[in-house]
Scaffold this motif. Structure first.
Motif, PDB file in Angstrom:
ATOM      1  N   PRO A  59      27.527  43.232  42.546  1.00  0.00           N
ATOM      2  CA  PRO A  59      27.158  41.824  42.732  1.00  0.00           C
ATOM      3  C   PRO A  59      28.388  40.945  42.967  1.00  0.00           C
ATOM      4  CG  PRO A  59      26.823  42.488  40.442  1.00  0.00           C
ATOM      5  CD  PRO A  59      27.233  43.702  41.193  1.00  0.00           C
ATOM      6  N   THR A  60      28.255  39.987  43.860  1.00  0.00           N
ATOM      7  CA  THR A  60      29.377  39.085  44.155  1.00  0.00           C
ATOM      8  C   THR A  60      29.756  38.243  42.950  1.00  0.00           C
ATOM      9  OG1 THR A  60      27.879  37.412  45.038  1.00  0.00           O
ATOM     10  CG2 THR A  60      28.848  38.944  46.615  1.00  0.00           C
ATOM     11  N   TRP A  61      28.792  37.955  42.091  1.00  0.00           N
ATOM     12  CA  TRP A  61      29.099  37.116  40.930  1.00  0.00           C
ATOM     13  C   TRP A  61      29.887  37.857  39.859  1.00  0.00           C
ATOM     14  CZ3 TRP A  61      26.801  38.694  36.418  1.00  0.00           C
ATOM     15  CH2 TRP A  61      25.648  39.460  36.528  1.00  0.00           C
ATOM     16  N   LEU A  62      30.267  39.093  40.113  1.00  0.00           N
ATOM     17  CA  LEU A  62      31.192  39.801  39.234  1.00  0.00           C
ATOM     18  C   LEU A  62      32.482  38.998  39.094  1.00  0.00           C
ATOM     19  CD1 LEU A  62      31.924  42.451  37.680  1.00  0.00           C
ATOM     20  CD2 LEU A  62      32.768  43.327  39.837  1.00  0.00           C
ATOM     21  N   SER A  63      32.777  38.176  40.086  1.00  0.00           N
ATOM     22  CA  SER A  63      33.989  37.350  40.078  1.00  0.00           C
ATOM     23  C   SER A  63      33.972  36.285  38.984  1.00  0.00           C
ATOM     24  CB  SER A  63      34.202  36.698  41.437  1.00  0.00           C
ATOM     25  OG  SER A  63      33.132  35.819  41.729  1.00  0.00           O
ATOM     26  N   HIS A  64      32.846  36.085  38.314  1.00  0.00           N
ATOM     27  CA  HIS A  64      32.781  35.124  37.199  1.00  0.00           C
ATOM     28  C   HIS A  64      33.510  35.641  35.957  1.00  0.00           C
ATOM     29  CE1 HIS A  64      30.206  32.322  39.243  1.00  0.00           C
ATOM     30  NE2 HIS A  64      29.347  33.285  39.522  1.00  0.00           N
ATOM     31  N   PHE A  65      33.835  36.931  35.931  1.00  0.00           N
ATOM     32  CA  PHE A  65      34.585  37.503  34.814  1.00  0.00           C
ATOM     33  C   PHE A  65      36.072  37.260  35.060  1.00  0.00           C
ATOM     34  CE2 PHE A  65      30.515  39.566  34.621  1.00  0.00           C
ATOM     35  CZ  PHE A  65      30.279  39.698  33.261  1.00  0.00           C
ATOM     36  N   THR A  66      36.461  36.004  35.043  1.00  0.00           N
ATOM     37  CA  THR A  66      37.790  35.582  35.480  1.00  0.00           C
ATOM     38  C   THR A  66      38.937  36.083  34.609  1.00  0.00           C
ATOM     39  OG1 THR A  66      37.468  33.494  34.302  1.00  0.00           O
ATOM     40  CG2 THR A  66      36.945  33.520  36.665  1.00  0.00           C
ATOM     41  N   SER A  67      38.668  36.503  33.388  1.00  0.00           N
ATOM     42  CA  SER A  67      39.729  37.019  32.517  1.00  0.00           C
ATOM     43  C   SER A  67      39.843  38.536  32.572  1.00  0.00           C
ATOM     44  CB  SER A  67      39.479  36.582  31.065  1.00  0.00           C
ATOM     45  OG  SER A  67      39.585  35.181  30.951  1.00  0.00           O
ATOM     46  N   ALA A  68      39.052  39.165  33.404  1.00  0.00           N
ATOM     47  CA  ALA A  68      39.047  40.634  33.477  1.00  0.00           C
ATOM     48  C   ALA A  68      40.411  41.159  33.917  1.00  0.00           C
ATOM     49  CB  ALA A  68      37.963  41.111  34.426  1.00  0.00           C
ATOM     50  N   GLU A  69      40.936  42.065  33.124  1.00  0.00           N
ATOM     51  CA  GLU A  69      42.195  42.729  33.443  1.00  0.00           C
ATOM     52  C   GLU A  69      41.958  44.170  33.888  1.00  0.00           C
ATOM     53  OE1 GLU A  69      44.502  42.338  29.890  1.00  0.00           O
ATOM     54  OE2 GLU A  69      44.688  40.163  30.104  1.00  0.00           O
ATOM     55  N   HIS A  70      40.853  44.755  33.431  1.00  0.00           N
ATOM     56  CA  HIS A  70      40.531  46.140  33.750  1.00  0.00           C
ATOM     57  C   HIS A  70      39.054  46.235  34.129  1.00  0.00           C
ATOM     58  CE1 HIS A  70      44.382  47.122  31.972  1.00  0.00           C
ATOM     59  NE2 HIS A  70      44.031  46.370  30.953  1.00  0.00           N
ATOM     60  N   LEU A  71      38.781  46.887  35.252  1.00  0.00           N
ATOM     61  CA  LEU A  71      37.415  47.077  35.722  1.00  0.00           C
ATOM     62  C   LEU A  71      37.262  48.520  36.180  1.00  0.00           C
ATOM     63  CD1 LEU A  71      34.599  46.149  36.639  1.00  0.00           C
ATOM     64  CD2 LEU A  71      35.659  45.277  38.721  1.00  0.00           C
ATOM     65  N   ASP A  72      36.348  49.236  35.546  1.00  0.00           N
ATOM     66  CA  ASP A  72      36.111  50.637  35.891  1.00  0.00           C
ATOM     67  C   ASP A  72      34.620  50.822  36.168  1.00  0.00           C
ATOM     68  OD1 ASP A  72      35.930  53.382  36.177  1.00  0.00           O
ATOM     69  OD2 ASP A  72      37.098  53.831  34.376  1.00  0.00           O
TER      70      ASP A  72
END
Length: 107
Positions: A59-72
């Motif tokens: 989903p494009t709104w994954l970008s709302h997790f603005t503090s994300a440092e790690h995404l797996d």
């Protein structure tokens, strides 16, 4: 789901029961909605959705997790392309998406 939040510690492990196995496969969007129901997207620093049997698009709104440092999101059944909105995750240090059916490039 492994999610760390400022001042919150590790996320409730009960969400792990939602992905993959139990109750059949789920979408990444569904798992993100479950995570959001537990708190603010801006506070999450690590997202681990690997090996969950997830399907569908990212989903494009994954970008709302603005503090994300790690995404797996590796080793699932995700398809489509990686949304261009992911470039808004300016704190992202690691991103794993191998083992899916994703097309090359951003859209």
């Amino acid at each position: 789901v492994n999610a760390r939040r400022a001042g919150f510690g590790p996320a409730n492990e009960s969400c792990c029961e939602c992905g993959g196995g139990r109750g059949g496969p789920r979408t990444l969007e569904h798992e993100l909605i479950l995570l959001l129901s537990k708190g603010s997207a801006e506070a999450v620093t690590s997202l681990n959705f690997s090996n969950r049997g997830l399907y569908g698009d990212i989903p494009t709104w994954l970008s709302h997790f603005t503090s994300a440092e790690h995404l797996d999101i590796s080793n699932n059944y995700l398809s489509g392309s990686i949304p261009l909105a992911i470039t808004n995750l300016v704190r992202l240090q690691s991103f794993r998406a191998s083992g899916n059916n994703l097309s090359l490039g951003l859209s």
